[in-house]
Motif scaffolding. Sequence first.
Motif, mmCIF file in Angstrom:
data_model
loop_
_atom_site.group_PDB
_atom_site.id
_atom_site.type_symbol
_atom_site.label_atom_id
_atom_site.label_comp_id
_atom_site.label_asym_id
_atom_site.label_seq_id
_atom_site.Cartn_x
_atom_site.Cartn_y
_atom_site.Cartn_z
ATOM 1 N N UNK B 107 0.790 -1.259 0.106
ATOM 2 C CA UNK B 107 -0.104 -0.172 0.479
ATOM 3 C C UNK B 107 0.850 0.985 -0.011
ATOM 4 N N UNK B 111 0.721 3.004 -3.781
ATOM 5 C CA UNK B 111 -0.516 3.861 -3.672
ATOM 6 C C UNK B 111 0.594 5.573 -3.214
ATOM 7 N N UNK B 112 0.928 4.689 -3.058
ATOM 8 C CA UNK B 112 2.564 5.731 -2.334
ATOM 9 C C UNK B 112 2.021 7.278 -0.825
ATOM 10 N N UNK B 113 1.805 6.366 -0.924
ATOM 11 C CA UNK B 113 0.462 6.672 1.006
ATOM 12 C C UNK B 113 1.659 6.732 2.280
#
Lengths: 341, 318
Positions: B107, B111-113
């Motif tokens: 994740x 998704x660059x979270x």
Amino acid sequence: MRRLAQHALFWPSATLALLLLVNAAFNPSFLAISWRDGHLYGNLIDILNRAAPLMIVSLGMTLVIAIRGLDISVGAVVAIAAAVAALLVGGGFSADGTAASEYPLWFALGAALLAATVCGLWNGVLVVKAGMQPIVATLILMVAGRGVAQLLTGGQIITVYYPPYYVLGSGFLLGVPVALWIAVLLWAVLQWLATRTALGLFIRAIGGNPDAARVAGVRAADIALCVYTFCGLAAGLAGLIISSNVKSADANSAGQLLELDAILAVTLGGTALTGGRFSLAGTVLGALIIQTLTATIYSLGVPPEVNLVVKAALVFAVMLLQSAEFRALLKRTLRPGAGAA
Amino acid sequence: MRRPLLPLAITVALFVAMAIFGGVRYQGFLSLQVFLNLLIDNAFLCVVAVGMTFVILSGGIDLSVGAVIALTTMISAALLHAGWNAWAVMATVLAIGAAFGAVQGFLIQRFGLAPFIVTLAGMFLARGCCYLISTESIPISDATYTAIAQARIPVGFDASLTVGAVIALAVVLGGMRIAHATEFGRTVYAIGGGESAARLMGLPVAATRIRVYLLSGCMAALAGVVMTFYMLSGYSLHAVGLELDAIAAVVIGGTLLAGGVGYVAGTLFGVLILGIIQTLIAFDGTLSSWWTRIVVGVLLLLFCLLQRLFEARTRSKA
């Protein structure tokens, strides 16, 4: 309709409405508000009252996150403020057997708020002056703060018997919970500052690009210091309400995991975790969503422990929806060929 | 002395100073068993802190480890209760921990979270799953587990170690080897030093980042197994706040929170310093346990300020 869906407050409001509808479907009297014992009474009032401390903490957190910061020490500050207030009010009785306060109430509350403000200032100094990463700077107070609170209370739970102390957490003014008045007043003041003065613009500028803001003449360091200090003060205020509501101060469990709930409330309200974009009204809605969720889980008869799993699912969903990469992926999956056209 | 070694030297010196202070002040402090107990009582912290070291070296953070430990003790206790073989249980929980970490890593990477928020949600999820299994403490009476829990490995001079402590030492040695002598370790340092530079050098940034969180999840599960030996029970409230202790141990061990600089060996000393603070307070007898938190907070502060000083000096030289 499309414009409505694009409004910043659309998703938080829709989520809250959906939760309330689910409750109303299972329990028709859920939305009922009546007048009892000289004040408003009902599930909704209860939710508003219980959500008030979270709203207050989350408002402070919103501003911190808006300037690309983070404050994970709010739970510890809640414990410190509660400990100071309960210690100064004391669990004593006067000679005639009625509960008495050791120091005047205003003094105890003022000292607690002052202690919380100093905590916030301390965080601000570490971040702004010493240049630490916000999560690390506030981690220090998160670890040590609870120790300090336990030191103050001597490791005991201090019970307060002085009735005027209960007003903050369970009192009513004009039929509405006092805690809610405080939360709404705080929101109104902040909203005014953020929309009618340049402060909102400055905060957006700092969050958008700190260096650019500084070069453009925004006193970024001073504003950041004030924001962290205010976050401490807000946590202290919440600590007073929480401790007043349970009529005691428990250094070990007061405000436990509150920092996580506050961050969740801020995120749910549409404030970007990357800074710059923030919504105070959204945060208030976010806090209400969290409290309503808790109430829903209780009223559906699901074990309250499930709450954590639901919250986790919410955080995952919200952060994925905020991610540009995920939205791009979603668009490609939902509308294959749209990219080619 | 090479500059990155200086914080490590300070950490070791601090540990030695605290040991000497304890030896002068309290009778019976300077015995081998007291020091081995530091390792025995903090074995699970040591294991999880080694995993955390890699995460922090890569410039990330993992807040889910305490909850993953609790989940591991819960799943272990539940499966043993259901009559599973002890070794199968251990393999299963390690696989679950690794999978949990890998999903978080995916994740974060895909998704660059923010690692902080992903692992925070992971913490909620893992604790929540604990409660779903049971809200009560589940005792463990499995023969293999109790045998391992009671086993003592003599090291001479009337002193002994537990299996958990031996696992912790093995993890530290393994961690040192992975960090300093493998491609994976070098890539972790490179990502922490500068992600875009690492990518331009053609290093496998994406795969390495996912593997870092996988490793941390797996180490958390292993720490959970060690804790299961130590406590002989599964409980949802095991290891509350342990992620903070692990981060503190890594920082006190001289690893820069910005990533890219640090040693696994330093983390061992960070853990030992946290342990010796508790031991000193226990030997003193008049100080209350909450002093531990305050002292750890003060140490964190000092080391963070020290780190800032180093960073400032490096920048002014450059």
